[in-house]
Design a protein around this motif. Structure first.
Motif, PDB file in Angstrom:
ATOM      1  N   THR A 281      44.120  40.367  51.656  1.00  0.00           N
ATOM      2  CA  THR A 281      43.776  39.333  50.719  1.00  0.00           C
ATOM      3  C   THR A 281      42.285  39.596  50.390  1.00  0.00           C
ATOM      4  N   ARG A 282      41.309  40.010  51.122  1.00  0.00           N
ATOM      5  CA  ARG A 282      40.068  40.304  50.675  1.00  0.00           C
ATOM      6  C   ARG A 282      40.169  41.522  49.732  1.00  0.00           C
ATOM      7  N   ALA A 283      40.875  42.554  50.085  1.00  0.00           N
ATOM      8  CA  ALA A 283      40.982  43.799  49.116  1.00  0.00           C
ATOM      9  C   ALA A 283      41.557  43.304  47.929  1.00  0.00           C
ATOM     10  N   LEU A 284      42.514  42.470  47.777  1.00  0.00           N
ATOM     11  CA  LEU A 284      43.057  41.834  46.551  1.00  0.00           C
ATOM     12  C   LEU A 284      42.393  41.069  45.662  1.00  0.00           C
ATOM     13  N   ALA A 285      41.503  40.366  46.226  1.00  0.00           N
ATOM     14  CA  ALA A 285      40.644  39.274  45.609  1.00  0.00           C
ATOM     15  C   ALA A 285      40.180  39.609  44.303  1.00  0.00           C
ATOM     16  N   PRO A 286      39.500  40.937  44.154  1.00  0.00           N
ATOM     17  CA  PRO A 286      39.151  41.190  42.628  1.00  0.00           C
ATOM     18  C   PRO A 286      39.994  41.485  41.441  1.00  0.00           C
ATOM     19  N   LEU A 287      41.407  41.597  42.025  1.00  0.00           N
ATOM     20  CA  LEU A 287      42.570  41.722  41.232  1.00  0.00           C
ATOM     21  C   LEU A 287      42.699  41.018  39.960  1.00  0.00           C
ATOM     22  N   PRO A 288      42.598  39.689  40.032  1.00  0.00           N
ATOM     23  CA  PRO A 288      42.670  38.875  38.931  1.00  0.00           C
ATOM     24  C   PRO A 288      41.724  39.042  37.782  1.00  0.00           C
ATOM     25  N   TRP A 289      40.460  39.432  38.272  1.00  0.00           N
ATOM     26  CA  TRP A 289      39.399  39.867  37.530  1.00  0.00           C
ATOM     27  C   TRP A 289      39.520  41.210  36.791  1.00  0.00           C
ATOM     28  N   LEU A 290      40.007  42.076  37.554  1.00  0.00           N
ATOM     29  CA  LEU A 290      40.317  43.326  37.035  1.00  0.00           C
ATOM     30  C   LEU A 290      41.657  43.875  36.262  1.00  0.00           C
ATOM     31  N   ALA A 291      42.574  42.816  36.434  1.00  0.00           N
ATOM     32  CA  ALA A 291      43.886  42.573  35.781  1.00  0.00           C
ATOM     33  C   ALA A 291      43.897  43.057  34.150  1.00  0.00           C
ATOM     34  N   PRO A 292      43.120  42.279  33.368  1.00  0.00           N
ATOM     35  CA  PRO A 292      43.170  42.611  31.946  1.00  0.00           C
ATOM     36  C   PRO A 292      42.441  43.969  31.696  1.00  0.00           C
ATOM     37  N   ALA A 293      41.614  44.568  32.443  1.00  0.00           N
ATOM     38  CA  ALA A 293      41.127  45.912  32.137  1.00  0.00           C
ATOM     39  C   ALA A 293      42.390  46.881  32.504  1.00  0.00           C
ATOM     40  N   LEU A 294      42.636  46.844  33.639  1.00  0.00           N
ATOM     41  CA  LEU A 294      43.661  47.674  34.158  1.00  0.00           C
ATOM     42  C   LEU A 294      44.977  47.594  33.222  1.00  0.00           C
ATOM     43  N   ALA A 295      45.427  46.480  32.546  1.00  0.00           N
ATOM     44  CA  ALA A 295      46.683  46.321  31.764  1.00  0.00           C
ATOM     45  C   ALA A 295      46.065  47.066  30.578  1.00  0.00           C
ATOM     46  N   LEU A 296      44.981  46.875  29.992  1.00  0.00           N
ATOM     47  CA  LEU A 296      44.505  47.564  28.790  1.00  0.00           C
ATOM     48  C   LEU A 296      44.672  49.137  28.994  1.00  0.00           C
TER      49      LEU A 296
END
Length: 324
Positions: A34-49
């Motif tokens: 859970t701690r490792a995936l915590a930044p994923l929502p913030w990084l998701a737009p950049a990763l999607a782009l």
């Protein structure tokens, strides 16, 4: 005696309790995940782009390079590595890649040298400095294709401003009733295209280096003057090493932009005559009208070359930073 034993056991229990409190509890596997995936929502737009604008086009490019596509655009199925074999067997490939190397080196080297001089100038205080800085933005703000078209008009063999001026000054002479055709000669055309590429690249590079110069603390120069260091010694020992990160960014961006440059060459000469002014990017577009699969194969080669150049440059710059 019993009281002593009880006291000692109580002290041991207190010590053990404190140690238990101090010892950090290892988080469980679920908590670590859970701690490792915590930044994923913030990084998701950049990763999607990145996935949509970079990874997916690269994958499609590689897929196209292995397809047999005729001149009408119909996909005739898998073609294996035959498109790559055809590109490497192309007699024009060696000269095109050599010309691309000369193009990239000349434009990037001249751009960095000129921009370094401009950055040093604009870092000084003089009347009208702000106006001059604003004026430098103009070539960068204008469309590259528009700038290329303007230079092509200026180099027109009949009534171009440059040819008319050079003729009036007696630098070039008329022959067959017309001015010198700069863009009709492959060698002269390459010189002028390098001039245009440097012209549009200098503003960004100057501002990148100027930002690096502005970030150098004044106290460092004062300490150097106290130690008796001259201007040349101060520049090579202080300014240049501290400017290296900004210069690295500027060179990397210029390497990628110049290698992939298309509008300047295609607008001014179209890669002609007979592909003698084509770089690998322009030649890739020329191949598209003849064989889309081979054009895709050359685009994969170009992509690989850019990655290799960037990795080599970063490696060399990292080693130089360690040595310094």
């Amino acid at each position: 005696m019993q009281e002593t034993v009880d006291t000692e056991s109580g002290a041991q229990q207190v010590t053990a309790g404190r140690a238990a409190v101090r010892a950090p509890r290892r988080p469980g596997r679920a908590r670590r995940l859970t701690r490792a995936l915590a930044p994923l929502p913030w990084l998701a737009p950049a990763l999607a782009l990145i996935g949509f604008a970079v990874l997916w086009p690269v994958w499609e490019m590689f897929q196209t390079s292995r397809q047999h596509i005729n001149s009408f655009g119909f996909d005739l199925g898998d073609y294996g590595w035959k498109n790559f074999s055809a590109v490497f067997d192309d007699p024009n490939l060696a000269s095109v890649m050599a010309r691309t190397g000369v193009w990239v080196f000349a434009v990037v080297a001249l751009t960095v040298l000129i921009s370094l001089a401009f950055a040093q100038l604009f870092n000084q205080r003089f009347p009208g400095r702000k106006v001059v800085r604003w004026a430098l933005i103009a070539p960068w703000a204008a469309s590259v294709m528009m700038t290329s078209i303007v230079f092509r008009w200026m180099l027109d063999p009949n009534n171009g401003v440059i040819n008319v001026l050079l003729h009036q000054l007696g630098i070039v002479s008329q022959f067959n009733g017309t001015q010198a055709s700069w863009l009709g000669n492959p060698t002269h055309a390459m010189y002028w295209m390098i001039v245009v590429a440097v012209f549009v690249s200098v503003p960004f590079t100057t501002y990148a280096l100027l930002a690096g110069l502005s970030s150098i603390p004044a106290e460092v120069y004062e300490a150097a003057r106290v130690d008796g260091a001259g201007r040349l010694r101060t520049y090579w020992a202080i300014t240049f090493p501290l400017l290296r990160p900004a210069m690295t960014v500027a060179i990397l961006i210029n390497l990628m932009n110049v290698f992939n440059s298309f509008p300047i060459i295609y607008t001014m000469t179209g890669g002609g005559p007979d592909s003698q002014t084509s770089t690998s990017t322009v030649y890739m577009y020329t191949l598209k009208t003849l064989n889309i699969g081979q054009s895709g194969a050359l685009s994969v080669i170009n992509f690989g070359v850019v990655i290799v150049i960037v990795l080599i440059f970063l490696r060399a710059n990292k080693n130089s930073l360690k040595e310094s």
